[in-house]
Design an enzyme around this catalytic site. Structure first.
Site, PDB file in Angstrom:
ATOM      1  CD  GLU A 180     -61.842  35.744  38.044  1.00  0.00           C
ATOM      2  OE1 GLU A 180     -62.880  35.329  37.500  1.00  0.00           O
ATOM      3  OE2 GLU A 180     -61.032  34.990  38.616  1.00  0.00           O
ATOM      4  CB  CYS A 195     -68.884  38.161  34.089  1.00  0.00           C
ATOM      5  SG  CYS A 195     -68.932  37.583  35.801  1.00  0.00           S
ATOM      6  CG  ASN A 227     -70.714  43.734  36.324  1.00  0.00           C
ATOM      7  OD1 ASN A 227     -69.599  43.987  36.790  1.00  0.00           O
ATOM      8  ND2 ASN A 227     -71.027  42.538  35.875  1.00  0.00           N
ATOM      9  CB  VAL A 235     -56.155  55.503  37.255  1.00  0.00           C
ATOM     10  CG1 VAL A 235     -55.738  54.903  38.589  1.00  0.00           C
ATOM     11  CG2 VAL A 235     -56.399  57.001  37.393  1.00  0.00           C
ATOM     12  N   GLY A 236     -55.648  52.973  35.419  1.00  0.00           N
ATOM     13  CA  GLY A 236     -55.414  51.531  35.267  1.00  0.00           C
ATOM     14  C   GLY A 236     -54.148  51.253  34.476  1.00  0.00           C
ATOM     15  CD  GLU A 269     -61.743  37.629  41.877  1.00  0.00           C
ATOM     16  OE1 GLU A 269     -62.782  37.682  41.216  1.00  0.00           O
ATOM     17  OE2 GLU A 269     -60.941  38.587  41.952  1.00  0.00           O
ATOM     18  N   GLY A 323     -60.694  57.172  38.985  1.00  0.00           N
ATOM     19  CA  GLY A 323     -60.295  57.727  37.697  1.00  0.00           C
ATOM     20  C   GLY A 323     -60.582  56.725  36.586  1.00  0.00           C
ATOM     21  N   GLY A 324     -60.097  57.024  35.397  1.00  0.00           N
ATOM     22  CA  GLY A 324     -60.420  56.179  34.240  1.00  0.00           C
ATOM     23  C   GLY A 324     -59.290  55.266  33.838  1.00  0.00           C
TER      24      GLY A 324
END
Ligand code: NAD
Length: 499
Positions: A268, A302, A171, A229-230, A479, A225-226
């Protein structure tokens, strides 16, 4: 060739690993769609296990043997200032990409999507040089292991943590990536960044800028990537910390993936924040804030306050004001400066919003406006600003994060009832209180179980020194602010005799 030109051509075939642009093993490319037109605006390389392996080796080497963690804070800050300067020079191009890939309106792209994270980055650079967390330990009279009494002193140091894997949401792509890259690198860490597959180009621009700014190789690596990868990043033993911005569901998966390696996890996550309007509030200002809190970026934020808890004595007037304001929100092409609200990111997200509208109607809530796709827009994932009144705080539309332009109004009769309803949520990210009695509003703010509270619409998002984060399912850690820098450090105490 710059990314802008590659975008025109529609392809970015390489990943940024170890200071080089590397073609991945797989030749298949992901399509990136403009959510306002449904047109393919580009294609991007899809990383996999092999590229994660390469990127982590590069980040590990840069941390374990490279200069970066061994530079002084001033030297690192100078390099990060150079990165900041390159990004600032490319402002117009970056903002254009934010509009194209995230469907952000032009004004949002210039302000909250670009200027705010750049201000945060500048604050991080100054704070890292100021180092006001470095304090000697108080003098201490103690007994040594040999049994003699002695005077002791010491220092508590913050040292780089290691290799950080950063996984981010779609976002606010530039904002969220910068919020991780600047503090982590300033504190001497190295990083592998994986952006959302919906918005990969912002991360690649940051990689280009890091290259131009002369960051040592391996300090910042970008693997597009999607989820694969994470997953590979968050479970790899070479990673010391995973910092994630995204949904609570994926946040929980990341905790599990990181658990066997006992990595530090910074999350987060989502929110369902309350906007509390007391009977004595400036109703015009409250209604304007209410409007922004579900139409900004089509409700894809968020920290947006999508539960509006309004004192019953002013609720009808509040509803009428918001409804009248909604009529002036132009929904459409986000690149048009007159547009107030752009599209949702994908058809799947719009379908999710539609399911929640149906669920709201089935729960007995009253639809004040919206609830459907705009008739004049045949292409793009648009949805009308949607307001429900008479919402039961226990119903799904009040409890789940919809992540679309939908707000729920629920009445209350006392401050205690408002606080109880605000806190009756799985989330705890933000909140706003409107009241002429700022003392009463402050008392209420202290009782809200959320990481941020704005009184009378205070500009919290602009305050770089304010730590941001969530209670409950909204996350772990903070953060921004000094806490946001120290989140990327290990702390070490060194004690010694002083007399
Ligand atoms: P998401 O959780 O679906 O995806 C976020 C990222 O996680 C993507 O890059 C995705 O590819 C990756 N991912 C998916 N599955 C994974 C897995 N198992 N392991 C590792 N990575 C995985 O979120 P989204 O739809 O991109 O973004 C919307 C969400 O982000 C909302 O819930 C919103 O509230 C939240 N968000 C929070 C903040 C904050 O600061 N608290 C800011 C922005 C967005």
């Amino acid at each position: 060739m710059g990314l802008a030109e590659e975008l025109e051509l529609g392809v970015a075939t390489r990943l940024y690993i170890g200071g080089e642009w590397v073609a991945p093993l797989r030749s298949a490319l992901d399509e990136v769609i403009n959510p306002a037109t449904e047109a393919i605006i580009g294609k991007v390389a899809v990383g996999g296990a092999a590229e994660v392996d390469q990127a982590l080796s590069a980040a590990r080497e840069a941390f374990d043997h490279g200069p970066w963690p061994r530079l002084s804070h001033e030297e690192r800050a100078a390099r990060m200032q150079a990165l900041y300067d390159v990004l600032m020079r490319r402002a117009a191009e970056i903002q254009r990409i934010i509009v194209l890939e995230a469907g952000s309106t032009q004004s949002l792209a210039e302000a909250l999507q670009f200027a705010t994270p750049m201000a945060h980055a500048q604050w991080f650079i100054r704070a890292a040089m100021r180092r006001d967390w470095e304090q000697p330990l108080p003098l201490n009279v103690g007994t040594t292991m040999a049994g003699t009494r002695s005077l002791g002193g010491g220092v508590s140091r913050h040292e780089p943590l290691g290799v950080v894997a950063a996984v981010t949401a779609y976002n606010f792509p530039f904002f969220l990536n910068l919020a991780k890259v600047f503090p982590a690198l300033l504190m001497g860490n190295t990083m592998v960044l994986k952006p959302s597959p919906y918005t990969p180009f912002e991360a690649l621009v940051i990689a280009e800028a890091a290259h131009e700014a002369g960051l040592p190789k391996g300090v910042l690596n970008v693997v597009t990537g999607g989820a694969e990868v994470g997953q590979a990043l968050s479970s790899d033993r070479r990673v010391d910390m995973v910092t994630f911005t995204g949904s609570d569901v994926v946040g929980a998966a990341i905790m599990q993936q990181a658990a066997p390696g006992l990595k530090r996890v910074h999350l987060e996550l989502g929110g369902k924040s309350a906007l509390i309007v007391r009977a004595d509030a400036d109703l015009q200002k409250a209604a304007m804030s209410g409007l922004v809190n579900f139409t900004l970026h089509c409700g894809q934020g968020c920290g947006l306050n999508t539960r509006h808890l309004v004192h019953n004595s002013v609720r009808p007037a509040y509803i009428e004001m918001v409804k009248a304001m909604v009529a002036h929100v132009k929904v459409g092409d986000p690149a048009d400066p007159a547009t107030g609200m752009g599209p949702l990111i994908r058809e799947s997200q719009r379908a999710r919003v539609e399911r929640y509208v149906e669920s709201g109607l089935a729960s007995g809530a009253r639809l004040v406006c919206g609830g459907k796709r705009p008739e004049h827009l045949k292409k793009g994932f648009f949805f009308e600003p949607t307001l429900f009144d008479g919402v039961d705080n226990r119903s799904d539309i009040a409890r789940h994060e919809i992540f679309g332009p939908v707000a729920c109004v629920t009445g209350f009769d006392s401050d205690e009832e408002a606080i109880a309803m605000a806190n009756d949520s799985d989330f705890g990210l933000g909140g706003t209180i409107f009241s002429a009695d700022t003392g009463a509003a402050y008392d209420m703010a202290c009782q809200l179980r959320t990481g941020t509270v704005m009184i009378n619409g205070g500009p919290a998002a602009m305050n770089s020194a304010a730590p941001m984060g969530g209670y409950k399912r909204s996350g772990i850690g903070r953060e921004y602010g000094v806490d946001g820098l120290l989140a990327y450090t290990e702390q070490k105490s060194i004690v010694f005799p002083v007399g």
